[in-house]
Design an enzyme around this catalytic site. Structure first.
Site, PDB file in Angstrom:
ATOM      1  N   SER B 240       0.839  -1.198   0.000  1.00 14.94           N
ATOM      2  CA  SER B 240       0.000   0.000   0.000  1.00 14.94           C
ATOM      3  C   SER B 240       0.877   1.253   0.000  1.00 14.94           C
ATOM      4  O   SER B 240       0.588   2.237  -0.662  1.00 14.94           O
ATOM      5  CB  SER B 240      -0.929   0.003   1.208  1.00 14.94           C
ATOM      6  OG  SER B 240      -0.189   0.137   2.385  1.00 14.94           O
ATOM      7  N   ARG B 244       0.447   3.439  -3.252  1.00 13.40           N
ATOM      8  CA  ARG B 244      -0.240   4.715  -3.023  1.00 13.40           C
ATOM      9  C   ARG B 244       0.513   5.847  -3.720  1.00 13.40           C
ATOM     10  O   ARG B 244      -0.061   6.643  -4.454  1.00 13.40           O
ATOM     11  CB  ARG B 244      -0.334   5.013  -1.525  1.00 13.40           C
ATOM     12  CG  ARG B 244      -0.983   6.362  -1.240  1.00 13.40           C
ATOM     13  CD  ARG B 244      -1.014   6.689   0.235  1.00 13.40           C
ATOM     14  NE  ARG B 244      -1.777   5.670   0.972  1.00 13.40           N
ATOM     15  CZ  ARG B 244      -1.228   4.778   1.766  1.00 13.40           C
ATOM     16  NH1 ARG B 244       0.092   4.773   1.922  1.00 13.40           N
ATOM     17  NH2 ARG B 244      -1.965   3.900   2.397  1.00 13.40           N
ATOM     18  N   ASN B 248      -0.929   7.769  -7.113  1.00 18.15           N
ATOM     19  CA  ASN B 248      -1.165   9.216  -7.118  1.00 18.15           C
ATOM     20  C   ASN B 248      -0.344   9.914  -8.182  1.00 18.15           C
ATOM     21  O   ASN B 248      -0.850  10.763  -8.917  1.00 18.15           O
ATOM     22  CB  ASN B 248      -0.842   9.804  -5.745  1.00 18.15           C
ATOM     23  CG  ASN B 248      -1.996   9.673  -4.788  1.00 18.15           C
ATOM     24  OD1 ASN B 248      -2.957  10.415  -4.889  1.00 18.15           O
ATOM     25  ND2 ASN B 248      -1.919   8.699  -3.902  1.00 18.15           N
TER      26      ASN B 248
END
Lengths: 156, 311
Positions: B240, B244, B248
């Site tokens: 994660s 992440r 993004n």
């Protein structure tokens, strides 16, 4: 988008940069910052101390001034007292002196009077003897009539 | 008219996929059929180390491939970080700071206060690690603000076909760092808690297995359930963390590229709107890149803090 050897390369770079940062970047900067913080804290503490000591000094100065004033007034008082005392003493001395001089003068006068009286007595006794001799026509034995003469001169 | 639209569509998708293709160097397996630009076919007799021409070849290279552009930009940005901070560190003194030292000290102070808030163990590695991650990831994200066509066009002029300049849009880069963090997590868990306590933590939570009574027969089952859940949770952390950041930045880069396709039609109302959109998105993206760098740093510190918790 594929997962490949790039990942391993990045991990190696990651380790290298972190190790570099741990060794050469972080300690000097944080140490400098810590030192500065201590310096500032010391400076502030010193300023506090200085302020306190200034306050104390001012207090002490005020006290000293008060004390000095008290002392000065005390000194002035005692000087005044002493002055008065001296004047008093001088007066007394002068009076005493005057008294002494007067007494001496009186004594002198007394003495002179006594002396004059003595002389007068002697003369009186002589005169009275001479007078009596003339009256009686004979000499009076001074020794014989000494008592009477003395009585006479004492009456004078 | 129809053909024109068709070419344009084709151009746009090629433009986008070109922007999303790394510069790859790797080993093509033997027997791979290469298509050159002029339509020529060539079957490799031996495995060959070469530059990939396009996504297919890059995929065929498998794990041996290296994203040269990602690694080069990432390394270069890391070097910039190190040189910049080392320069300040060398001259750092407790006197009145000025210029660059002020700037660096603000960042160091920021990272340090964050680490002190979140990390309660004693480890001199964590704060510099957080600083490195924050600044390095920020710099990598910052490349997103460079106009999307600038560097790739320059590189094409120099004879380099592909160039992706934002390393954090490459999952290899973000997962590489996340795996680095994961290794540290495991290392400190074993070191601080000890292997027994670490395994106990993985197997006795969240359902405490009964230790006496007839229910004890349920214990192995509960331990298995716990182990499964905890290991999945543990493994999810680095993934994660890496995905992440990648997600993004990839999405942000994609939007820049999509807006850039509005410039295709030449000077027009679309061109103007595209320019405004690029500026608007770039301004918004300043927030995103800083936030993502900060989140990566914070999560790293939090994960390491969890590894240092001794029950």
């Amino acid at each position: 988008m594929n997962i490949n050897f790039t990942l391993v390369g990045q991990m190696i770079f990651f380790v290298l940069f972190v190790m570099f940062c741990v060794k050469y970047v972080w300690p000097p900067i944080t140490n400098a910052m810590k030192e500065r913080a201590e310096k500032i804290a010391d400076g502030l503490a010193a300023a506090d101390r200085a302020e306190k000591s200034l306050e104390l000094a001012q207090e002490k100065a005020g006290e000293d001034l008060k004390e000095a004033k008290a002392q000065a007034s005390e000194i002035i008082d005692s000087a005044k007292k002493r002055g008065d005392q001296m004047v008093e003493e001088a007066k007394q001395k002068a009076q005493e002196e005057a008294e002494r001089i007067r007494t001496a003068a009186e004594a002198e006068v007394e003495q002179q009077i006594a002396k004059a009286r003595e002389e007068l007595r002697a003369q009186v006794s002589e005169l009275s003897i001479a007078g009596a001799e003339k009256i009686l026509g004979e000499s009076i034995d001074a020794a014989k009539h000494g008592d009477m003469l003395k009585k006479l001169s004492a009456e004078l | 008219m129809a053909t024109e639209t068709e070419t344009e569509t084709f151009d746009t998708s090629a433009y986008i996929s070109h922007h999303l293709q790394n510069l790859v160097y790797g080993k093509l397996p033997a027997g791979y059929e290469r298509h050159s630009y002029d339509g020529h076919h060539e079957v490799l007799e031996h495995a060959e180390w070469t530059w990939a021409h396009g996504a297919d070849e890059a995929a065929a290279m498998g794990f041996s491939a290296v994203h040269v552009d990602s690694l080069a930009w990432s390394f270069g940005l890391g070097v910039i970080f190190c040189l910049l901070f080392a320069k300040v560190a060398r001259k750092a003194n407790s006197g009145v700071p000025a210029g660059l030292q002020n700037f660096v000290e603000i960042i160091v102070e920021f990272v340090d206060s964050n680490v002190k808030d979140m990390f309660h163990g004693k480890n001199p590695l964590v704060a510099p690690l957080a600083l490195t991650i924050f600044v390095w990831v920020f710099l990598m994200n910052l490349m997103d603000l460079v106009p999307v066509d600038l560097i790739p066009e320059i590189m094409i002029a120099l004879g380099v076909d592909y160039q992706k300049i934002v390393p954090s849009t490459d999952p290899n880069i973000t997962l590489g760092m996340a795996l680095g963090v994961f290794i540290l997590m495991i290392y400190y868990s074993l070191k601080v808690k000890g292997p027994v306590a670490f395994i106990k933590e993985l197997s006795c939570q969240p359902f405490a297995p009964p230790t006496k009574g007839p229910a004890i027969i349920l214990a192995p089952l509960l331990i298995c359930v716990n182990l499964f859940m905890e290991i999945v949770g543990l493994l999810a952390k680095p993934f994660s963390l890496g995905l992440r950041l990648f997600g993004n930045m990839y999405a942000g880069e994609m939007i820049f590229i999509l807006i850039a396709t509005m410039f295709v039609g030449g000077i027009s109302i679309w061109f103007l709107m595209g320019g405004l959109l690029q500026i608007g998105w770039a301004i918004f993206h300043i927030l995103v890149i800083t936030l993502q760098a900060f989140i990566f740093m914070v999560l790293t510190v939090v994960y390491l803090s969890m590894s240092h918790e001794d029950h």
